[in-house]
Each structure stands twice: as structure tokens, then as C-alpha cells.
Enzyme design. Structure first.
Site, PDB file in Angstrom:
ATOM      1  N   TYR A 191      25.653  95.135  24.439  1.00  0.00           N
ATOM      2  CA  TYR A 191      26.512  94.710  23.333  1.00  0.00           C
ATOM      3  C   TYR A 191      25.993  95.347  22.055  1.00  0.00           C
ATOM      4  O   TYR A 191      24.933  94.979  21.539  1.00  0.00           O
ATOM      5  CB  TYR A 191      26.499  93.187  23.223  1.00  0.00           C
ATOM      6  CG  TYR A 191      27.654  92.595  22.442  1.00  0.00           C
ATOM      7  CD1 TYR A 191      28.538  93.388  21.710  1.00  0.00           C
ATOM      8  CD2 TYR A 191      27.864  91.225  22.422  1.00  0.00           C
ATOM      9  CE1 TYR A 191      29.584  92.842  20.997  1.00  0.00           C
ATOM     10  CE2 TYR A 191      28.909  90.656  21.706  1.00  0.00           C
ATOM     11  CZ  TYR A 191      29.766  91.469  20.996  1.00  0.00           C
ATOM     12  OH  TYR A 191      30.804  90.925  20.292  1.00  0.00           O
TER      13      TYR A 191
ATOM     14  N   LYS B 261      29.647  97.616  24.910  1.00  0.00           N
ATOM     15  CA  LYS B 261      30.696  96.883  24.211  1.00  0.00           C
ATOM     16  C   LYS B 261      30.435  96.995  22.718  1.00  0.00           C
ATOM     17  O   LYS B 261      29.351  96.641  22.239  1.00  0.00           O
ATOM     18  CB  LYS B 261      30.706  95.408  24.635  1.00  0.00           C
ATOM     19  CG  LYS B 261      31.770  94.579  23.926  1.00  0.00           C
ATOM     20  CD  LYS B 261      31.615  93.097  24.221  1.00  0.00           C
ATOM     21  CE  LYS B 261      32.672  92.297  23.469  1.00  0.00           C
ATOM     22  NZ  LYS B 261      32.410  90.850  23.511  1.00  0.00           N
TER      23      LYS B 261
END
Length: 301
Positions: A133, A158
Site C-alpha cells: 500500500y 495499491k
């Protein structure tokens, strides 16, 4: 792991005594799967990962795996100090998840080599595939992203930053070395607002907070974008998503608490958010309800 469609980030329901309400979580996730989600990301940002114990994280993961029943991938969050991440990933592996969304290290800002060391340590301590992330204090350069992508169990990144130029360079660098099979996700809050920009970078996958409480609206927008129906996509942006973002930005934490309030408005008594987040004020809740009704009528029309 293969993802096709909207990425579903369910909320975490809490009972009156503060415990995780597993029956409601199972219903919430089952509805999302049956509505056509392309993947379930349980106990992540929208699921208040920051407020869950390792035991609660494992409970959420087990519920999600059972509810999804192998129909779509199930990913759960891990993050923070390395010893804690080790406990989390061990519990998630036992729960049977398909992968981990690795959140940034706690608080500290590290050099790029330190970020690589952190992700490598996580991948070496677990067999689970890892999606990194990218946000806050964990923003790799394109060169670092390419190095992360070469780690055996890192399968995706992400993005929660929204730097389009950086993402363009990162995507080009990683895919040149790792190929098209490496996953990139648009993980910005209310990602529908930036879907067109990310599709231009070759990133069609995105997380939809709206899907958690208004799948009719989220799916209508997703279908419109996929079909090149810009009239419908623009209508939904103007009539629903833009005012939703305006409301979201009126208070820190509303990217989570408004979603949970929306789930309650649709009939699932999932409780409020845990501190330090706050539930919407009465006025904001009324505005959300009116906006939700308007969005649903717009889709129906």
C-alpha cells in the site's frame, strides 16, 4: 490472485459491547460477493484496521474467507512494527486468506532502502502474496517500486497518494521489468473521481467505498466507464460522487465513517466507528441520506 471488477472494502461491524459482530460481517461480505465484487479486502482502511487487535483481524479474515467461499480472492491488512506484522500474517495465513495488503510502517519515515528492507522482511516471514500500500510514509520511487516488484511474493502496489506523474513513471518502470501480470490498484478515497486518470495509466482496477453501501451506484458507474458510456459516467459523477466528496472532506475520517453510516442507512446495523474516528453529525447524516436517495433515483432513471 486475479481480480476482475470492483474491489470491495467492507466495513467492520461492532456489537453494542464493542466486539466484532461476525454475523453482520458475514452478511455484509456475502452481499458484496453476490453483487459482483472482484475481490474482498477485509479489515483494511474502510474496515478500521487501525483500530483492530490481531485477534479481531483474524476473526474478520475467517469470516471473509467463509463468506467468499472461494468465489473471489480475499485479502486482509497487515502493518506496523515488524514483530506485529509477523503475528498478523501468521494469523491471516491460518485464516486462509489469499493475500495481504501491507500498510506502511508505523510513524517513522524511512529511506528507500529501509522500505525495501521492511517489505522484504514481511515476505520472508510469510508465504502469503503481498500487495504494498503506497501512501503516507511508504512512497517508493519508480526504482524502488521495481525492486519491490522483484521480491518473490510481492504481487501488486495499491496507490493511495494520487501523484499521477509518479504513478506513470512507476507503472512504466515496473511493467517493463515485471510484465503486465503485476497488479496496480487505484486506492484513493472515492476512487471513482480518479478512475479516468488511472485508466489512462493502464490501471483499471480500483477500490470502491461506495460499493460497500450503494452497490447499485458503484456498479452503474463501473459499467458505464467500461463501456465507454461517458454520458452516464459524467451524470453519476456530477449528481452523486462530486457532492459525496464535498461532504467527505468536511471532517477528517469521513472517508471511513460516512461509508459505515451509509451501510447503516441501507439496513445493516453495523454500529459506529471506533475512536479516534467520529461518526457523522446529525446534519451530515441527513445530507448523506438525501444524497444516497438521489443517487439511487438517478441510477434507476
Amino acid at each position: 490472485m486475479e481480480f476482475n471488477g470492483i474491489l470491495f472494502f467492507p466495513v467492520t461491524p461492532f456489537a453494542e459491547d464493542g466486539s466484532v459482530e461476525t454475523d453482520l460481517l458475514a452478511r455484509h461480505i456475502t452481499r458484496g460477493v453476490e453483487n459482483g465484487a472482484g475481490g474482498v479486502f477485509v479489515a483494511c482502511g474502510t474496515g478500521e484496521f487501525h483500530a483492530l487487535s490481531t485477534e479481531e483481524l483474524a476473526v474478520c479474515a475467517r469470516v471473509a474467507v467463509t463468506a467468499a467461499a472461494g468465489r473471489i480472492p480475499v485479502v486482509a491488512a497487515a502493518g506496523g512494527p515488524l514483530p506485529l506484522v509477523g503475528q498478523q500474517t501468521a494469523a491471516l495465513a491460518e485464516a486462509g486468506v489469499d493475500g495481504v495488503l501491507l500498510l506502511p510502517p508505523y510513524l517513522v519515515t524511512s529511506p528507500q532502502r529501509g522500505l525495501v528492507d521492511y517489505v522484504r522482511a514481511v515476505t520472508e516471514s510469510s508465504d502469503l502474496p503481498v500487495i504494498v500500500y503506497q501512501r503516507a510514509n511508504a512512497v517508493p520511487t519508480p526504482e524502488t517500486a521495481a525492486e519491490l516488484a522483484r521480491l518473490p511474493r510481492v504481487v501488486g502496489i495499491k496507490d493511495g497518494v494520487g501523484d499521477i506523474e509518479l504513478m506513470h513513471r512507476t507503472v512504466r518502470r515496473v511493467r517493463r521489468e515485471s510484465g503486465a501480470g503485476f497488479h496496480f490498484f487505484n486506492g484513493l478515497p472515492t476512487a471513482e473521481m480518479t478512475v479516468h486518470a488511472y485508466r489512462g495509466l493502464g490501471i483499471p482496477l480500483y477500490s470502491s467505498a461506495v460499493f460497500a453501501f450503494a452497490p447499485e451506484i458503484a456498479l452503474a458507474f463501473h459499467r458505464a466507464v467500461g463501456a465507454g458510456d461517458e454520458e452516464t459516467a459524467s451524470l453519476l459523477l456530477d449528481e452523486f460522487y462530486v457532492p459525496l466528496v464535498a461532504l467527505r472532506d468536511e471532517s477528517p475520517g469521513y472517508a471511513v465513517s460516512l461509508v459505515k453510516a451509509g451501510v447503516r442507512l441501507r439496513g445493516l446495523p453495523v454500529g459506529g466507528v471506533r475512536a479516534p474516528l467520529r461518526d457523522p453529525t446529525r446534519d451530515h447524516l441527513d445530507r448523506l441520506e438525501k444524497l444516497l436517495d438521489h443517487g439511487l433515483r438517478t441510477v434507476a432513471a
